[in-house]
Design a protein around this motif. Structure first.
Motif, PDB file in Angstrom:
ATOM      1  N   GLU A  67       0.814  -1.228   0.000  1.00 33.03           N
ATOM      2  CA  GLU A  67       0.000   0.000   0.000  1.00 33.03           C
ATOM      3  C   GLU A  67       0.841   1.269   0.000  1.00 33.03           C
ATOM      4  O   GLU A  67       0.303   2.363  -0.038  1.00 33.03           O
ATOM      5  CB  GLU A  67      -0.902   0.020   1.254  1.00 33.03           C
ATOM      6  N   PRO A  72      -1.970   1.313  -4.833  1.00 33.86           N
ATOM      7  CA  PRO A  72      -1.851  -0.030  -4.280  1.00 33.86           C
ATOM      8  C   PRO A  72      -1.293  -0.995  -5.326  1.00 33.86           C
ATOM      9  O   PRO A  72      -1.558  -0.844  -6.519  1.00 33.86           O
ATOM     10  CB  PRO A  72      -3.296  -0.406  -3.935  1.00 33.86           C
ATOM     11  N   TYR A  74      -0.956  -5.119  -6.133  1.00 36.45           N
ATOM     12  CA  TYR A  74      -1.426  -6.460  -5.800  1.00 36.45           C
ATOM     13  C   TYR A  74      -0.596  -7.465  -6.570  1.00 36.45           C
ATOM     14  O   TYR A  74      -0.752  -7.608  -7.777  1.00 36.45           O
ATOM     15  CB  TYR A  74      -2.905  -6.598  -6.161  1.00 36.45           C
ATOM     16  N   GLY A 100      -5.902  -0.269  -7.872  1.00 34.80           N
ATOM     17  CA  GLY A 100      -4.461  -0.465  -7.814  1.00 34.80           C
ATOM     18  C   GLY A 100      -3.945  -1.123  -9.077  1.00 34.80           C
ATOM     19  O   GLY A 100      -4.689  -1.338 -10.035  1.00 34.80           O
TER      20      GLY A 100
END
Ligand code: ADP
Ligand code: MG
Length: 142
Positions: A67, A72, A74, A100
């Motif tokens: 984060e 963000p 992933y 993200g």
């Protein structure tokens, strides 16, 4: 786009350039054999997103969330996945269709749930060109 690299550093730099250009909501799919450099490339992506934390392959968790960067991040590794149902259990849609950047190592193993719009990055070796040679192809799929 196709690029040839001759060291892990060069692959990292290519990843960094892509990470710098990444936009929220994009999905990157990494395709290539074990040990070809998918995680090295991913470390570059993370650097391009201004993530300082070290990145390793999330082998036991399917997804690792970062984060602290520009958006963000992933990071999926689906190498050990048995069934796409495991992706449903972790709620993959919230990541793929969220705000993200999603990146999936071994993404070709979950072909049926990949979003229609994505970037496919294929990394290949060619031992005739040297042990550290990699051919990296980036393709926009829509
Ligand atoms: P994967 O995630 O695809 O299984 P890794 O990124 O974990 O692979 O490992 C790639 C290995 O290959 C690393 O040990 C790295 O140092 C080595 N390597 C040698 N040449 C390159 C290159 N040109 N690009 C990326 N990695 C390379
Ligand atoms: Mg890996």
């Amino acid at each position: 786009m196709t690029k040839e690299t001759f060291s892990p550093e060069e692959t990292l730099e290519l990843g960094e350039a892509l990470g710098r250009a990444a936009k929220p909501g994009e999905v990157y799919v990494l395709i290539g054999d074990l040990g070809v450099g998918k995680t090295v490339f991913t470390q570059g992506i993370a650097r391009g997103l201004d993530i300082k934390e070290p990145i390793s392959s999330p082998t036991f968790t399917i997804v690792q969330v970062y984060e602290e960067g520009r958006m963000p991040f992933y990071h999926f590794d689906v190498y050990r996945i048995g069934d796409v149902e495991e992706m449903e259990e972790i709620g993959y849609e919230d990541y793929f269709y969220g705000e993200g950047l999603s990146l999936v190592e071994w993404g070709d193993l979950i072909q049926e749930i990949l979003p229609e719009s994505r970037k496919e990055i294929t990394i290949e070796k060619d031992l005739e060109k040297g042990f550290d040679y990699r051919k990296i192809t980036v393709r926009e799929v829509t």
